[in-house]
Design a protein around this motif. Structure first.
Motif, PDB file in Angstrom:
ATOM      1  N   ALA A 158       0.846  -1.192   0.000  1.00  0.00           N
ATOM      2  CA  ALA A 158       0.000   0.000   0.000  1.00  0.00           C
ATOM      3  C   ALA A 158       0.880   1.239   0.000  1.00  0.00           C
ATOM      4  O   ALA A 158       1.762   1.391   0.859  1.00  0.00           O
ATOM      5  N   LEU A 159       0.657   2.133  -0.943  1.00  0.00           N
ATOM      6  CA  LEU A 159       1.512   3.292  -1.147  1.00  0.00           C
ATOM      7  C   LEU A 159       0.822   4.557  -0.645  1.00  0.00           C
ATOM      8  O   LEU A 159      -0.175   5.000  -1.205  1.00  0.00           O
ATOM      9  N   LEU A 160       1.375   5.128   0.448  1.00  0.00           N
ATOM     10  CA  LEU A 160       0.876   6.386   0.992  1.00  0.00           C
ATOM     11  C   LEU A 160       1.877   7.510   0.806  1.00  0.00           C
ATOM     12  O   LEU A 160       1.505   8.649   0.547  1.00  0.00           O
ATOM     13  N   GLY A 161       3.161   7.219   0.993  1.00  0.00           N
ATOM     14  CA  GLY A 161       4.185   8.233   0.796  1.00  0.00           C
ATOM     15  C   GLY A 161       4.200   8.678  -0.653  1.00  0.00           C
ATOM     16  O   GLY A 161       3.875   7.905  -1.559  1.00  0.00           O
ATOM     17  N   PHE A 162       4.594   9.927  -0.878  1.00  0.00           N
ATOM     18  CA  PHE A 162       4.565  10.477  -2.236  1.00  0.00           C
ATOM     19  C   PHE A 162       5.952  10.978  -2.603  1.00  0.00           C
ATOM     20  O   PHE A 162       6.293  12.135  -2.335  1.00  0.00           O
ATOM     21  N   PRO A 163       6.796  10.129  -3.218  1.00  0.00           N
ATOM     22  CA  PRO A 163       8.143  10.575  -3.586  1.00  0.00           C
ATOM     23  C   PRO A 163       8.096  11.588  -4.718  1.00  0.00           C
ATOM     24  O   PRO A 163       7.209  11.551  -5.578  1.00  0.00           O
ATOM     25  N   LEU A 164       9.059  12.481  -4.719  1.00  0.00           N
ATOM     26  CA  LEU A 164       9.116  13.520  -5.738  1.00  0.00           C
ATOM     27  C   LEU A 164      10.061  13.158  -6.873  1.00  0.00           C
ATOM     28  O   LEU A 164      10.271  13.949  -7.789  1.00  0.00           O
ATOM     29  N   THR A 165      10.646  11.969  -6.814  1.00  0.00           N
ATOM     30  CA  THR A 165      11.506  11.487  -7.887  1.00  0.00           C
ATOM     31  C   THR A 165      11.017  10.123  -8.351  1.00  0.00           C
ATOM     32  O   THR A 165      10.202   9.478  -7.678  1.00  0.00           O
ATOM     33  N   GLU A 166      11.511   9.668  -9.496  1.00  0.00           N
ATOM     34  CA  GLU A 166      11.075   8.387 -10.038  1.00  0.00           C
ATOM     35  C   GLU A 166      11.670   7.230  -9.253  1.00  0.00           C
ATOM     36  O   GLU A 166      12.747   7.327  -8.661  1.00  0.00           O
ATOM     37  N   SER A 167      10.935   6.108  -9.273  1.00  0.00           N
ATOM     38  CA  SER A 167      11.371   4.899  -8.589  1.00  0.00           C
ATOM     39  C   SER A 167      11.679   3.811  -9.597  1.00  0.00           C
ATOM     40  O   SER A 167      11.068   3.747 -10.668  1.00  0.00           O
ATOM     41  N   THR A 168      12.598   2.917  -9.231  1.00  0.00           N
ATOM     42  CA  THR A 168      12.910   1.757 -10.057  1.00  0.00           C
ATOM     43  C   THR A 168      12.398   0.505  -9.350  1.00  0.00           C
ATOM     44  O   THR A 168      12.686   0.298  -8.171  1.00  0.00           O
ATOM     45  N   VAL A 169      11.639  -0.301 -10.058  1.00  0.00           N
ATOM     46  CA  VAL A 169      11.109  -1.531  -9.477  1.00  0.00           C
ATOM     47  C   VAL A 169      11.420  -2.705 -10.400  1.00  0.00           C
ATOM     48  O   VAL A 169      11.740  -2.524 -11.574  1.00  0.00           O
ATOM     49  N   SER A 170      11.284  -3.894  -9.830  1.00  0.00           N
ATOM     50  CA  SER A 170      11.460  -5.117 -10.611  1.00  0.00           C
ATOM     51  C   SER A 170      10.094  -5.619 -11.049  1.00  0.00           C
ATOM     52  O   SER A 170       9.356  -6.223 -10.254  1.00  0.00           O
ATOM     53  N   TYR A 171       9.744  -5.322 -12.294  1.00  0.00           N
ATOM     54  CA  TYR A 171       8.451  -5.749 -12.838  1.00  0.00           C
ATOM     55  C   TYR A 171       8.268  -7.253 -12.658  1.00  0.00           C
ATOM     56  O   TYR A 171       7.211  -7.738 -12.204  1.00  0.00           O
ATOM     57  N   GLY A 172       9.305  -8.021 -13.006  1.00  0.00           N
ATOM     58  CA  GLY A 172       9.192  -9.471 -12.922  1.00  0.00           C
ATOM     59  C   GLY A 172       8.969  -9.963 -11.506  1.00  0.00           C
ATOM     60  O   GLY A 172       8.218 -10.930 -11.285  1.00  0.00           O
ATOM     61  N   ASP A 173       9.614  -9.314 -10.544  1.00  0.00           N
ATOM     62  CA  ASP A 173       9.428  -9.698  -9.145  1.00  0.00           C
ATOM     63  C   ASP A 173       7.985  -9.481  -8.719  1.00  0.00           C
ATOM     64  O   ASP A 173       7.359 -10.358  -8.120  1.00  0.00           O
ATOM     65  N   TRP A 174       7.447  -8.309  -9.035  1.00  0.00           N
ATOM     66  CA  TRP A 174       6.075  -8.009  -8.643  1.00  0.00           C
ATOM     67  C   TRP A 174       5.095  -8.970  -9.319  1.00  0.00           C
ATOM     68  O   TRP A 174       4.144  -9.440  -8.701  1.00  0.00           O
ATOM     69  N   GLN A 175       5.345  -9.248 -10.587  1.00  0.00           N
ATOM     70  CA  GLN A 175       4.432 -10.119 -11.322  1.00  0.00           C
ATOM     71  C   GLN A 175       4.510 -11.556 -10.833  1.00  0.00           C
ATOM     72  O   GLN A 175       3.486 -12.200 -10.594  1.00  0.00           O
ATOM     73  N   SER A 176       5.721 -12.078 -10.680  1.00  0.00           N
ATOM     74  CA  SER A 176       5.862 -13.483 -10.313  1.00  0.00           C
ATOM     75  C   SER A 176       5.352 -13.759  -8.908  1.00  0.00           C
ATOM     76  O   SER A 176       4.891 -14.877  -8.616  1.00  0.00           O
ATOM     77  N   ARG A 177       5.425 -12.763  -8.041  1.00  0.00           N
ATOM     78  CA  ARG A 177       4.904 -12.957  -6.683  1.00  0.00           C
ATOM     79  C   ARG A 177       3.458 -12.471  -6.532  1.00  0.00           C
ATOM     80  O   ARG A 177       2.906 -12.482  -5.427  1.00  0.00           O
ATOM     81  N   GLU A 178       2.852 -12.080  -7.632  1.00  0.00           N
ATOM     82  CA  GLU A 178       1.445 -11.670  -7.655  1.00  0.00           C
ATOM     83  C   GLU A 178       1.138 -10.631  -6.572  1.00  0.00           C
ATOM     84  O   GLU A 178       0.142 -10.723  -5.844  1.00  0.00           O
ATOM     85  N   LEU A 179       2.014  -9.648  -6.484  1.00  0.00           N
ATOM     86  CA  LEU A 179       1.780  -8.594  -5.512  1.00  0.00           C
ATOM     87  C   LEU A 179       0.542  -7.791  -5.886  1.00  0.00           C
ATOM     88  O   LEU A 179       0.287  -7.521  -7.061  1.00  0.00           O
ATOM     89  N   ARG A 180      -0.185  -7.411  -4.885  1.00  0.00           N
ATOM     90  CA  ARG A 180      -1.314  -6.497  -5.057  1.00  0.00           C
ATOM     91  C   ARG A 180      -0.848  -5.121  -4.601  1.00  0.00           C
ATOM     92  O   ARG A 180      -0.462  -4.948  -3.448  1.00  0.00           O
TER      93      ARG A 180
END
Length: 347
Positions: free
Chosen positions: A263-285
């Motif tokens: 759940a995302l509440l904080g609001f960063p003012l710069t871009e973030s890098t994430v692992s698309y494959g990690d989120w997808q393979s672990r079926e994160l909501r």
């Protein structure tokens, strides 16, 4: 009412100006509110340091006061009534409402972000505010003025926890114990979390979490070990990211169990890098949350009135309008020991 309005606005990066205007009557469908307190939010700090990122009405968007004048077309509000600033009910006429998505009402979203047609020309770092009546919500007698001043951030977090639809007994992690994190942790506890772990680098803020009755309060470097034991190696059912630090997004996701919720509440003012494959393979909501709905204010004030959350404990100082710039600098420094500072324009 007196004849003069006094308010502070951002005029450039790290620049404030105090202005005065002749008093104006409320719009036919509006009210004038004499401000009792305005809360200083992290968004206000970012707007001050950046100089131009905020719509004028958002600089000073946490407020409470008393109605001092009522427009001719307004019913249900009276002079002398205590109110908080919020958003109106879903309009029923915008594209989202007509499509059946009232919780995503375009009118409410615009009000929450200070870009609706009726948005005031300045926020509530002011002696008074002219505002649309639909954005004014009466305060229950059970709430003190300080508690009323903290309704808005408590509503932001009520909305976020509500959006996760967290299951009873869930293992929750709250990352960041500033005002938003401390309020989120309390709402998560009320929503039925079986265990709430709070992670925060500041000793003062860790102590504030402990004072609110949270037993699992850790520095960030100790979080993984505590979570490993609490979740039997699986990870958190729900992690509430309240720090708003872009570099924490992927590490935060990795603390969530497979099939769990970030759940995302904080609001960063710069871009973030994430692992698309990690989120997808672990079926994160992944649940984003910004602002609130009208009903969230009603639920939040009920929770405060029934003493199911403690907002007054977050209040660590009150200043006058003349000290606003000084406090914004202090809060931006990262060295402040304050949790929540209120501005009293009467002083």
């Amino acid at each position: 009412m007196t004849a003069e309005l006094r308010y502070v606005r951002v005029s450039g990066p790290r620049r404030l100006e105090e202005l005065t205007e002749d008093e104006q009557a409320p719009a036919p469908d509006g009210v004038v509110v004499d401000i009792t307190y305005g809360g200083i939010c992290g968004t206000d700090v970012h707007g001050y340091t950046d100089g131009h990122m905020l719509p004028p009405a958002v600089f000073g968007h946490e407020w409470t006061g008393r109605v001092s004048a009522v427009g001719d077309e307004v019913s249900g509000l009276r002079v002398g009534q205590r109110v908080v600033g919020g958003v109106g009910p879903a309009c029923g006429a915008c594209g989202q409402c007509v499509a059946g998505h009232a919780r995503q009402c375009d009118t409410v979203f615009a009000e929450a972000n200070g870009v609706d047609a009726a948005a005031p020309p300045h926020g509530a770092f002011a002696t008074r505010l002219r505002v649309a009546a639909r954005r004014v919500i009466p305060v229950p007698d059970a709430l003190s003025d300080v508690e009323a001043a903290l309704v808005e951030p408590a509503t932001v977090t009520f909305h976020a926890v509500r959006r996760t639809a967290m299951e009873l007994g869930a293992l929750a992690v709250v990352q960041g114990a500033g005002p938003i994190g401390l309020l989120t942790a309390q709402h998560a506890r009320n929503a039925g979390a079986g265990r709430v772990i709070v992670s925060e680098p500041s000793p003062a803020r860790r102590n504030a979490a402990a004072q609110l009755g949270f037993h699992d309060v850790v520095a960030p470097e100790g979080l993984a070990e505590v979570l490993e034991r609490a979740g039997n190696g699986l990870g958190a059912d729900v992690l509430f990211e309240c720090a708003g630090v872009a570099s924490l997004l992927q590490p935060s996701a990795e603390l969530v169990r497979r099939g769990g919720t970030l759940a995302l509440l904080g609001f960063p003012l710069t871009e973030s890098t994430v692992s698309y494959g990690d989120w997808q393979s672990r079926e994160l909501r992944v649940v984003g949350s910004l602002a609130y709905n009208h009903e969230d204010f009603v639920g939040t004030m009920g929770a405060i009135a029934e003493r199911r959350i403690d907002v007054a404990a977050l209040h660590t100082g009150t200043i006058g309008l003349s000290r606003l710039g000084e406090l914004l600098e202090e809060l931006d420094s990262g060295r402040s020991t304050h949790t929540k500072v209120l501005v009293d324009p009467r002083s």
